[in-house]
Design a protein around this motif. Structure first.
Motif, PDB file in Angstrom:
ATOM      1  N   PHE A  94       0.838  -1.205   0.000  1.00  0.00           N
ATOM      2  CA  PHE A  94       0.000   0.000   0.000  1.00  0.00           C
ATOM      3  C   PHE A  94       0.868   1.248   0.000  1.00  0.00           C
ATOM      4  N   THR A  95       0.393   2.250  -0.718  1.00  0.00           N
ATOM      5  CA  THR A  95       1.119   3.500  -0.713  1.00  0.00           C
ATOM      6  C   THR A  95       0.160   4.642  -0.421  1.00  0.00           C
ATOM      7  N   LEU A  96       0.655   5.599   0.346  1.00  0.00           N
ATOM      8  CA  LEU A  96      -0.177   6.737   0.725  1.00  0.00           C
ATOM      9  C   LEU A  96       0.061   7.949  -0.173  1.00  0.00           C
ATOM     10  N   LYS A  97       0.983   7.750  -1.138  1.00  0.00           N
ATOM     11  CA  LYS A  97       1.279   8.857  -2.047  1.00  0.00           C
ATOM     12  C   LYS A  97       1.019   8.402  -3.480  1.00  0.00           C
ATOM     13  N   PRO A  98       0.564   9.301  -4.340  1.00  0.00           N
ATOM     14  CA  PRO A  98       0.380   8.908  -5.738  1.00  0.00           C
ATOM     15  C   PRO A  98       1.728   8.610  -6.389  1.00  0.00           C
ATOM     16  N   ALA A  99       1.735   7.624  -7.288  1.00  0.00           N
ATOM     17  CA  ALA A  99       2.975   7.269  -7.971  1.00  0.00           C
ATOM     18  C   ALA A  99       3.187   8.193  -9.166  1.00  0.00           C
ATOM     19  N   GLY A 100       4.392   8.157  -9.719  1.00  0.00           N
ATOM     20  CA  GLY A 100       4.691   8.978 -10.894  1.00  0.00           C
ATOM     21  C   GLY A 100       4.012   8.399 -12.133  1.00  0.00           C
ATOM     22  N   GLU A 101       4.187   9.110 -13.271  1.00  0.00           N
ATOM     23  CA  GLU A 101       3.598   8.649 -14.531  1.00  0.00           C
ATOM     24  C   GLU A 101       4.072   7.246 -14.871  1.00  0.00           C
ATOM     25  N   HIS A 102       5.357   7.043 -14.675  1.00  0.00           N
ATOM     26  CA  HIS A 102       5.931   5.719 -14.921  1.00  0.00           C
ATOM     27  C   HIS A 102       6.481   5.164 -13.616  1.00  0.00           C
ATOM     28  N   THR A 103       6.412   3.840 -13.508  1.00  0.00           N
ATOM     29  CA  THR A 103       7.044   3.240 -12.338  1.00  0.00           C
ATOM     30  C   THR A 103       8.067   2.219 -12.783  1.00  0.00           C
ATOM     31  N   CYS A 104       9.116   2.178 -12.028  1.00  0.00           N
ATOM     32  CA  CYS A 104      10.195   1.247 -12.312  1.00  0.00           C
ATOM     33  C   CYS A 104      10.450   0.472 -11.025  1.00  0.00           C
ATOM     34  N   VAL A 105      10.079  -0.803 -11.025  1.00  0.00           N
ATOM     35  CA  VAL A 105      10.241  -1.615  -9.832  1.00  0.00           C
ATOM     36  C   VAL A 105      11.453  -2.532 -10.002  1.00  0.00           C
ATOM     37  N   VAL A 106      12.442  -2.345  -9.168  1.00  0.00           N
ATOM     38  CA  VAL A 106      13.622  -3.202  -9.246  1.00  0.00           C
ATOM     39  C   VAL A 106      13.431  -4.349  -8.264  1.00  0.00           C
ATOM     40  N   CYS A 107      13.540  -5.566  -8.762  1.00  0.00           N
ATOM     41  CA  CYS A 107      13.396  -6.719  -7.885  1.00  0.00           C
ATOM     42  C   CYS A 107      14.661  -6.883  -7.055  1.00  0.00           C
ATOM     43  N   MET A 108      14.462  -6.984  -5.741  1.00  0.00           N
ATOM     44  CA  MET A 108      15.607  -7.164  -4.851  1.00  0.00           C
ATOM     45  C   MET A 108      15.622  -8.570  -4.253  1.00  0.00           C
ATOM     46  N   GLY A 109      14.998  -9.506  -4.951  1.00  0.00           N
ATOM     47  CA  GLY A 109      15.071 -10.904  -4.524  1.00  0.00           C
ATOM     48  C   GLY A 109      16.518 -11.375  -4.545  1.00  0.00           C
ATOM     49  N   THR A 110      16.772 -12.489  -3.872  1.00  0.00           N
ATOM     50  CA  THR A 110      18.148 -12.945  -3.718  1.00  0.00           C
ATOM     51  C   THR A 110      18.849 -13.162  -5.055  1.00  0.00           C
ATOM     52  N   ALA A 111      18.141 -13.832  -5.967  1.00  0.00           N
ATOM     53  CA  ALA A 111      18.767 -14.135  -7.257  1.00  0.00           C
ATOM     54  C   ALA A 111      19.108 -12.843  -7.985  1.00  0.00           C
ATOM     55  N   CYS A 112      18.171 -11.896  -7.954  1.00  0.00           N
ATOM     56  CA  CYS A 112      18.421 -10.616  -8.614  1.00  0.00           C
ATOM     57  C   CYS A 112      19.552  -9.866  -7.915  1.00  0.00           C
ATOM     58  N   TYR A 113      19.556  -9.966  -6.587  1.00  0.00           N
ATOM     59  CA  TYR A 113      20.590  -9.258  -5.834  1.00  0.00           C
ATOM     60  C   TYR A 113      21.982  -9.715  -6.233  1.00  0.00           C
ATOM     61  N   ILE A 114      22.170 -11.041  -6.301  1.00  0.00           N
ATOM     62  CA  ILE A 114      23.531 -11.493  -6.603  1.00  0.00           C
ATOM     63  C   ILE A 114      23.836 -11.391  -8.097  1.00  0.00           C
ATOM     64  N   LYS A 115      22.806 -11.112  -8.894  1.00  0.00           N
ATOM     65  CA  LYS A 115      23.071 -10.964 -10.330  1.00  0.00           C
ATOM     66  C   LYS A 115      23.021  -9.504 -10.775  1.00  0.00           C
ATOM     67  N   GLY A 116      23.112  -8.588  -9.821  1.00  0.00           N
ATOM     68  CA  GLY A 116      23.329  -7.191 -10.224  1.00  0.00           C
ATOM     69  C   GLY A 116      22.221  -6.194  -9.940  1.00  0.00           C
ATOM     70  N   ALA A 117      21.179  -6.572  -9.161  1.00  0.00           N
ATOM     71  CA  ALA A 117      20.134  -5.596  -8.842  1.00  0.00           C
ATOM     72  C   ALA A 117      20.679  -4.346  -8.133  1.00  0.00           C
ATOM     73  N   PRO A 118      21.659  -4.501  -7.222  1.00  0.00           N
ATOM     74  CA  PRO A 118      22.161  -3.286  -6.559  1.00  0.00           C
ATOM     75  C   PRO A 118      22.741  -2.282  -7.561  1.00  0.00           C
ATOM     76  N   GLN A 119      23.383  -2.788  -8.614  1.00  0.00           N
ATOM     77  CA  GLN A 119      23.940  -1.886  -9.629  1.00  0.00           C
ATOM     78  C   GLN A 119      22.824  -1.165 -10.376  1.00  0.00           C
ATOM     79  N   LEU A 120      21.715  -1.891 -10.627  1.00  0.00           N
ATOM     80  CA  LEU A 120      20.569  -1.255 -11.289  1.00  0.00           C
ATOM     81  C   LEU A 120      20.017  -0.128 -10.416  1.00  0.00           C
ATOM     82  N   LEU A 121      19.916  -0.448  -9.147  1.00  0.00           N
ATOM     83  CA  LEU A 121      19.357   0.530  -8.223  1.00  0.00           C
ATOM     84  C   LEU A 121      20.254   1.756  -8.111  1.00  0.00           C
ATOM     85  N   SER A 122      21.569   1.523  -8.047  1.00  0.00           N
ATOM     86  CA  SER A 122      22.425   2.704  -7.909  1.00  0.00           C
ATOM     87  C   SER A 122      22.465   3.502  -9.208  1.00  0.00           C
TER      88      SER A 122
END
Lengths: 239, 546, 168, 177
Positions: C77-105
């Motif tokens: 749940f979110t209490l604020k409206p989202a932007g026009e576009h949303t970009c959700v980065v998966c931070m699951g374990t597999a994604c984490y060890i395969k480079g999600a932190p780099q995507l996020l940064s």
């Protein structure tokens, strides 16, 4: 059921006791003047088993169990104090001190605070975990009371007394984990709450200086709790 | 609906299927859909129509075929499996239906990834259309329910599950039969069945896949459970993040209701069962039974001390049976083939098969179902195809944030509940993440601690503040500013959380730290004493991205 | 302001409130239906604002503070409206060890916002997910409603460029 | 019997703990029969001696100067006593921590100053990001909470230490006492 089977016999710290089967270990211990530290527990309110201060050892059970919610059982052997329990209780209490800004020396509840006196009772002379120093709000918008989040330990006594005794449910917890906070209504200033009756029960059940009456200075906030057993008793009578 | 009517539906379905000379199955589970498999399916439909092959060749959207990494996957009735299929390939694949498969797209199935698996839970995955109940019925679906309703008493059903030796697939591995019999024996007017489909472990997608590929199997399992314990109402608590699974479950429920397999007086008996969905809203702690119950009741998902256990006092204060998706998915086959049959698969204490979501630094990422007792080496190197890019295996993580990281010395250990626990990890729900030397184990431990801290409900002090403190300490270690006393404090907090937290989340939160401290102590030492990260992970991420 | 606790009225004449009412009715206007109703509100309006929470709470006879407590407990749940576009980065374990932190940064670096925030121009919201269950395709990102697998920082930046270019 | 060497150090605190120490009154005379006060804000010595048996430290670690000093003190003290809440918990000085040092300096040296506002960069030691209790910086041997600890507690602590015993403090003082 015969009355005999309603009575359970158990050992607490090696001594024999008997208790009704619906009683908790904590209740039996208190009746018999055995000290078990507690924070979230308050007689007259529901139990939540959240602060983990009252954990005790039970023979034959690998897990430590909270005395406040664990019912007595026939032949139960309870240990309320041990080197291990002592260590855990101290650590938990220390964690509470690190969580927010408990500056006892300038607190309205100095010398009348359950957190502070429990620390002394458990022989804590310093906190060995690093302090967190969060930025916490002080809300003085209510005409008579103040909530200082710096001193809150999230015991939820205020939430419970407001829901269970006053029936207003003005308080609840928002967020989760380390970011959890007690709030009034839709997380609005207490003074603008539409549901608060201003009864002050929350203030008086609060174990620390998080909730206090306006106009109290350092060490001046004394809490009165006697209304709880009174109300409980009177309601039993009415039922 | 009578057994005869059900058999008739099955017959008709099998007849319809047999009319087609050819069949093309396109995976429409979330993995392949995110590689545009829907457009592949559309292309087949269009091409079949263009050729006027509507009566000759069926194109079918099916569930997960397992090898998600190579999607979109397409299989044909002649036995060919194609990988990385695009819409443009449809014509060529149809052309090849009568001859040799299109070699450039062929995915070999005579490899261990397919050969070493044993499918019970996933027996229909990738074969049936999850949006048509007739297909499920056509492959013996709801037959077990019929048998239970017409030939068995509730205690007999419980007995069959006890005999199977099935243990909870949600993580803790509590014997399912025992749980069922406790709920069956519990006194209460109303009893509830809950299916935990709030798959919480990051790195696990078994439940999502089962729900997307074969939702009726889960419903059938719940129905049998309801009959066995005497419940008439049930809830499926499913993650809101799984829109496709939700959609297919809703369709499945509607279809089952239409056929009279769900609802009142099922199969003309006095047995009634109604099921509804409840959407989880992003709280890992709701995997814990009492928190899940609070959430289904519309409250904050905070756990409460047990006892009383949900089996005695659960949803709305009534006796409640909670099992996870994979557990329910095992029930129908157990009834069909008997508990005896099931108990012959697996090891002495861990029976049957287990679905694992194989991911991370491994060649064949995807979903696999293997008999219990198989070695980690077989899963990682045989089925998984080993580590890509010529790198070296470092660890395998099982059990998610409640599990641990096991080093190479455990590769030959059998995968069962006891062995994993003894090694300092847990079976968990089935996430299995492989790591090579590019992963820093301290960083991985911090990743999980950060997760636990964010997911802590905040009710009990050790978990709420302890996970924060541990996360800070791990941050200092990865930033290489920590001192040896910090390490001692980390270990102290591990012990504290494990023994004093209210629920499983807090009690198991230290597991990733403890297992890495145990098996990768040298990496911690390098960070603390030599101020360096052997894997070169810590402190470099910012530079890499910019 | 004073709320009429006896007769909850929808915050506006917006017809979409009928969807919310329908959900509440389906759940018997029972307090148990709080989470399901909040799902409907968020699906319909994109977020939960104070007015919506107040309306739902009073309609279902849920104390205001409990409604707020529930809405803020669940990360979906979110209490604020989202932007026009949303970009959700998966931070699951597999994604984490395969480079999600780099995507996020990369996102943080380019957009100068943290996960959970929206750019000042309201164009892009960056979110993280616990796990999308697309571990076989790690690292995964959801662009608006489409899941993309095996995403690199370059892919990500191209998508951001497209969003900001097309819309400006 | 040679006398023990006693020192007292004042970091970020109000000096209340030192006042409380002086409140021992006539017992100071008995005390000085057993120890030499070799360093203290109360005496003239400017350099911390090479070897000190017991050092009482009042105040939290707030500035770079405090940090340098406490490390040096630790190095030259056999028994280091964290005296009072500021030393033990960082107490009132730590109340700036949630706000950050920049905001605090802005408020103190600019917003609230009419005459020649400006953040000093000379003479005044640089503030640390966070005020910390002493034991977070150097190992501490004895903790004496209290704000301030009473004269009798301080006297008790010193006499016990002089006699080679470990003082038992939890029954005598507490945070905020």
């Amino acid at each position: 059921m015969s009355p005999v089977s309603n009575i359970k016999t158990l050992k607490i710290d090696g001594k024999d006791f008997s208790a009704r089967q619906d009683e908790t270990i904590l209740e039996v211990a208190r009746q018999n003047k055995i000290f078990i530290p507690t924070l979230c527990d308050l007689r007259g309110l529901s139990t939540v088993g959240a602060c983990r201060m009252c954990l005790v050892e039970i023979k034959g059970t690998a897990k430590l169990l909270p005395a406040c919610v664990t019912r007595v059982e026939e032949g139960m052997e309870v240990t309320t104090t041990s080197e291990r329990l002592d260590r855990y209780r101290k650590s938990i209490l220390e964690l509470l001190f690190t969580e927010r800004n408990h500056i006892c020396s300038v607190c309205v509840s100095n010398a009348h605070c359950e957190l502070q006196s429990l620390a002394q009772r458990l022989q804590i002379t310093h906190v060995h975990f690093p302090y967190r120093y969060p930025k916490a709000q002080v809300d003085g918008s209510h005409p008579r009371f103040v909530i200082d989040q710096n001193r809150c330990i999230l015991c939820t006594r205020c939430v419970r007394v407001c829901e269970e005794i006053e029936g207003a449910h003005t308080w609840d917890v928002m967020g989760r984990g380390i970011d959890a906070n007690v709030i009034t209504d839709l997380n609005q200033p207490w003074g603008s709450s539409e549901t608060c009756t201003g009864c002050g029960k929350c203030v008086h059940v609060c174990p620390t200086g998080a909730l206090f009456e306006k106009g109290r200075s350092v060490a001046e906030m004394l809490k009165r709790r006697n209304f709880l057993p009174y109300l409980t008793l009177m309601r039993e009578e009415r039922d | 609906m009578t057994p005869e009517e059900l058999e008739q539906i099955a017959e008709e379905e099998r007849g319809t299927q047999a009319q087609f000379l050819h069949r093309v199955n396109v995976c429409l589970a979330a993995g392949c859909i995110s590689c545009q498999s829907q457009s592949v399916k559309d292309a087949f439909d269009k091409e079949i129509a263009n050729r006027g092959w509507q009566r000759k060749c069926q194109s079918k959207g099916v569930g997960c075929m397992g090898l998600c990494a190579e999607g979109p996957l397409v299989s044909t009735a002649q036995g060919a499996l194609y990988q990385h299929v695009t819409a443009a390939d449809a014509g060529e694949i149809l052309d090849a239906l009568d001859s040799e498969p299109v070699s450039r797209l062929v995915c070999r199935t005579d490899v261990p990834f397919f050969q070493r698996q044993k499918k019970i839970v996933l027996e229909n995955s990738g074969l049936v259309d999850p949006e048509r109940i007739e297909e499920y019925v056509g492959s013996s679906g709801y037959g077990a329910l019929m048998r239970v309703l017409t030939e068995m008493t509730p205690p007999e059903v419980v007995q069959e599950v006890v005999k199977s030796g099935l243990r909870g697939r949600g993580g803790a591995g509590y014997p399912t039969g025992l749980k069922w019999s406790t709920v069956a024996k519990a006194a209460g007017q109303h009893k509830y069945i809950i299916c935990n489909a709030d798959e919480g472990d990051p790195g696990a997608f078994m439940d999502r896949s089962v729900l997307e590929s074969d939702p009726h199997r889960v419903l059938e399992g719940m129905l049998i459970a309801a009959f066995a314990v005497g419940a008439s109402e049930g809830y499926i608590y499913v993650r809101a993040e799984y829109p496709l699974a939700i959609k297919r479950l809703r369709t499945a429920i509607r279809q089952a209701e239409r056929l009279g397999l769900l609802g009142s007086s099922i199969c003309g008996t006095r047995f009634s069962f109604h099921v509804d969905l409840r959407l989880g809203a992003g709280a890992f702690v709701c995997g814990e039974e009492t928190a899940l119950i609070a959430s289904v009741e519309g409250k904050r998902g905070t756990p409460r001390p047990r006892p009383p256990y949900p089996a005695q006092q659960g949803l709305f204060g009534e006796p409640t049976l909670i099992n996870n998706v994979e557990t329910y998915a095992n029930i129908a086959p157990i009834i069909r083939h008997g508990g005896e049959w099931y108990s012959q698969i697996g090891t002495e204490k861990s029976k049957g098969t287990k679905v694992f979501a194989l991911a991370g630094r491994v060649l064949n990422t995807g979903l696999v179902e293997v008999p219990m007792g198989i070695s980690l080496r077989d899963i990682v190197f045989e089925i998984g195809g080993g580590i890509p890019e010529g790198r070296c295996f470092k660890a395998v993580q099982t059990g998610g944030p409640s599990g641990g990281c096991l080093p190479a010395e455990f590769l030959d250990m059998p995968v069962d509940y006891e062995s994993l626990a003894k090694a300092g990890s847990i079976m968990g729900s089935g996430g299995m993440i492989v790591m090579d030397e590019t992963s820093c184990m301290v960083d991985v431990a911090k990743y999980f601690m950060d997760f636990c801290m964010t997911e802590s409900c905040g009710k009990c002090v050790p978990c709420r503040v302890g996970t924060y403190q541990m996360n800070e300490l791990l941050a200092r270690i990865t930033e290489r500013t920590a001192t040896p006393p910090d390490l001692a404090m980390l270990e102290e907090l591990c012990d504290l959380l494990r023994n004093t937290s209210l629920c499983g989340l807090g009690q198991s939160a230290p597991n990733p730290v403890m297992s890495t401290l145990r098996y990768f102590a040298d990496e911690y030492k390098a960070h603390v004493e030599e101020k360096r990260c052997p894997a070169g992970v810590c402190g470099n991420q910012a530079e890499e991205a910019s | 302001m004073t709320t009429d606790f006896s007769k909850p009225t929808p915050p506006s004449a917006d017809k979409r409130w009928r969807l919310v009412d329908a959900t509440m009715r389906r759940l018997g206007n029972h307090s148990r239906g709080l989470i399901e109703t909040l799902h409907t509100v968020q699906e319909t309006f994109g977020y939960l604002d104070e007015e919506a929470l107040r309306y739902v709470a009073i309609s279902l006879r849920v104390p205001l503070s409990r409604a707020y407590g529930v809405a803020t407990f669940y990360h979906f749940f979110t209490l604020k409206p989202a932007g026009e576009h949303t970009c959700v980065v998966c931070m699951g374990t597999a994604c984490y060890i395969k480079g999600a932190p780099q995507l996020l940064s990369a996102l943080q670096h380019d957009l100068e916002i943290k996960p959970g925030e929206t750019t000042a121009d309201g164009k892009v919201s960056v979110l993280t997910a616990r796990c999308l269950g697309s571990c076989g395709l790690a690292p995964a990102v959801v662009y608006d409603h489409d899941v993309a697998g095996k995403v690199s920082p370059t892919d990500l930046r191209e998508r951001l460029k497209k969003w900001t270019r097309n819309d400006s | 019997m040679s006398k023990l060497r006693l020192a007292t150090v004042w970091l970020d605190g109000c000096s209340g703990c030192h006042m409380s120490f002086l409140d021992i009154d006539d017992a100071l005379i008995t005390l000085l029969e057993r120890v030499d006060l070799v360093y203290s804000p109360l005496v003239d010595t400017k350099v911390f001696p090479e070897e000190v048996d017991i050092t009482l430290v009042e105040g939290a670690v707030s500035s770079e100067e405090d940090l340098r000093k406490i490390r040096m003190v630790r190095e030259h003290s056999k028994i280091l006593v964290s005296l009072g809440d500021c030393a033990v918990t960082a107490n009132v000085p730590s109340m700036r921590n949630p706000f950050g040092v920049t905001a605090v300096c802005e408020r103190a040296y600019r917003e609230n100053v009419k005459l020649d506002p400006g953040i000093p960069d000379q003479v005044v030691p640089k503030l640390l990001d966070r005020v910390r209790p002493i034991h977070e910086v150097v190992p501490v041997d004895v903790f004496v909470p209290g704000c301030p600890p009473s004269a009798s507690v301080i006297q008790y602590v010193l006499m016990e230490l002089i006699d080679g015993r470990r003082p038992e403090l939890s029954t005598r003082t507490r945070f905020g006492a």
